[in-house]
Design an enzyme around this catalytic site. Sequence first.
Site: not given
Ligand code: F6R
Length: 612
Positions: A27, A74, A489, A508, A607
């Site tokens: 997190r 964070w 990714k 384009h 995350k």
């Molecule tokens: C990329 C990634 C992020 C999440 C985004 C949404 O690998 O993990 O782009 O997909 O922050 O998060 P959620 O799905 O938890 O709402």
Amino acid sequence: MCGIVGYIGQREAYPIILKGLKRLEYRGYDSAGVALIGNNKLNVYKKKGKVAELEEYAVGKDVHANIGIGHTRWATHGEPSDRNAHPHISNNGAFALIHNGIIENYVLIKQELVKKGYTFKSDTDSEVLLNFIEDIKKNNNCTLEEALRIALKRVVGAYCILLIDVNDPTTIIAARKGSPLVIGIGKNEHFLASDASPIIEYTKEVVYVNDYEIAIVKSDELILKNLGNEKQTPYITKLDMDLAEIEKGGYEHFMLKEINEQPDSIYDCLRGRLLLHDGKIVMSGIEQNIEILKNAPRIIIVACGTSWHAGLIAEYVFEELCRTPVEVEYASEFRYRNPVIHKGDVIIAISQSGETADTLVALESAKEKGAFIFGVVNAVGSSIARLSHAGAYTHAGPEIGVASTKAFTGQLTVLIMMALKIGYAKATITHERYIQLMKDLESVPEKVKEILKDTTNIQHIANKYKDASDFLFLGRGYNFPIALEGALKLKEISYIHAEGYPAAEMKHGPIALVEEKLPVLFVATKDSYYQKIVSNVQEIKARKGKVIAVATADDNVIPNMANDVMFVPDADEIIAPLLSVIPLQLLSYYVGIAKGYDVDKPRNLAKSVTVE
Ligand code: F6R
């Protein structure tokens, strides 16, 4: 964003908090800290960097306590540093606070406090909130709980806070609005955390605290109140996960473990739902609301990041199978442009964590406007799951690696099943196509296994292109969002600039970038766009770009044109994204590893993005 842990009971608090922080490090990992009350003394230790650095710093220090709180940060307000690390201590030295969220009106409050003589050691909004509470307590001569309640009525923003007072080592006070909080109930002890992962090894009985609730937590008592000081009944839930699911299980990284778990996680998602023998898909959230879903004039999909990419694929799938118009929205944009929502519109919210602030806030406002919300969520009991009128869990299990992998394929699996079920109910697909797609879906776990069996070729490609400064990812149709996902990714794990584009759109503009040093990755499996994408590959070859392709196993055209190929088994074009994404997840993982990066904790990311 930010992980918080608290413990009160008979055991030593520090090791429990430290272990919990390690579990919550996904997190945020800008700094970590703990506040402990032992022998009537408040001991606070905090350090910039990961939890391991805090652990090293605390060696030999007094960590004896049966009550404590801990935080992994964070950064939002104030750079990552020791002094901006949580916990913060109030001016009177008595209170310590940790906070996950943002206090939006902190500048005004800080100005008031500075005029009164308060001083601040950090640049954070959290320290302002703490001293605001101290000031209210002093002026009103009230309890800390009462002071907190008054303060929370004045602050604007999101928070989950834990607060302790050196003069009352029997209590942790907690509150939440917008940022998650789970309380684990043990025997004569309580555990508090941002999610259940720090709690699971001690107890399976938990209470998910709701927005605008304050918890007064003692070792043998848990009292929940609303901001009006009325007692609320804690609703105890049993956790349905075990410890092994949140440990690395022999893999070097969570990301690799989670990529490799996909045959099982997709199978778990299908299990009990896709009943091929009976020609049925069982999803109670859909069955109970089939009329709403069948008759929706429009579906709006709201999500962020990787989940948004799953939504883009769902747009193609729903329009094809259900003939319902679909719009896919970035949650952050949708919320702030006062969207038009008509009666009967269905919103599908996609989220792994179920806590993403942008998505959550967008849903709240759509719900107020009367939309029906269907959640496709991974984290059981999360805020988005609870806010939705109905939903379907992805059952991918806890995803710890910051880059989303198995949650994405879980989302796709659920969304395809949804579209099949609704389309069949609407009679917008034939029985034959319905059964054929069910069969194809059922075979996905085995096909993913096949891709994962030998990854040496992907590792070789990763090493060959790891020093590229840019990448272009191209795809068409169902594979266009996979190109976007592949680019995302690679960016997040290897810090290589990468762009995803519809392959035909390239001419384009982006084609101007093509030269011999540019790797161009085509997601080019055999589908209805195949001939067109072959031409797009030619266009890149003619300009000397390096072509890497994800191609279907029996293809003998694209492999002859491409410099490098990653093969996936054949599948219907609606199902193919579930396979074509796997080599791209592995490619970004191996490029990140080859460059020596911490793939589970890429820089600047977290995350669960619980700030707007
Ligand atoms: C990329 C990634 C992020 C999440 C985004 C949404 O690998 O993990 O782009 O997909 O922050 O998060 P959620 O799905 O938890 O709402």
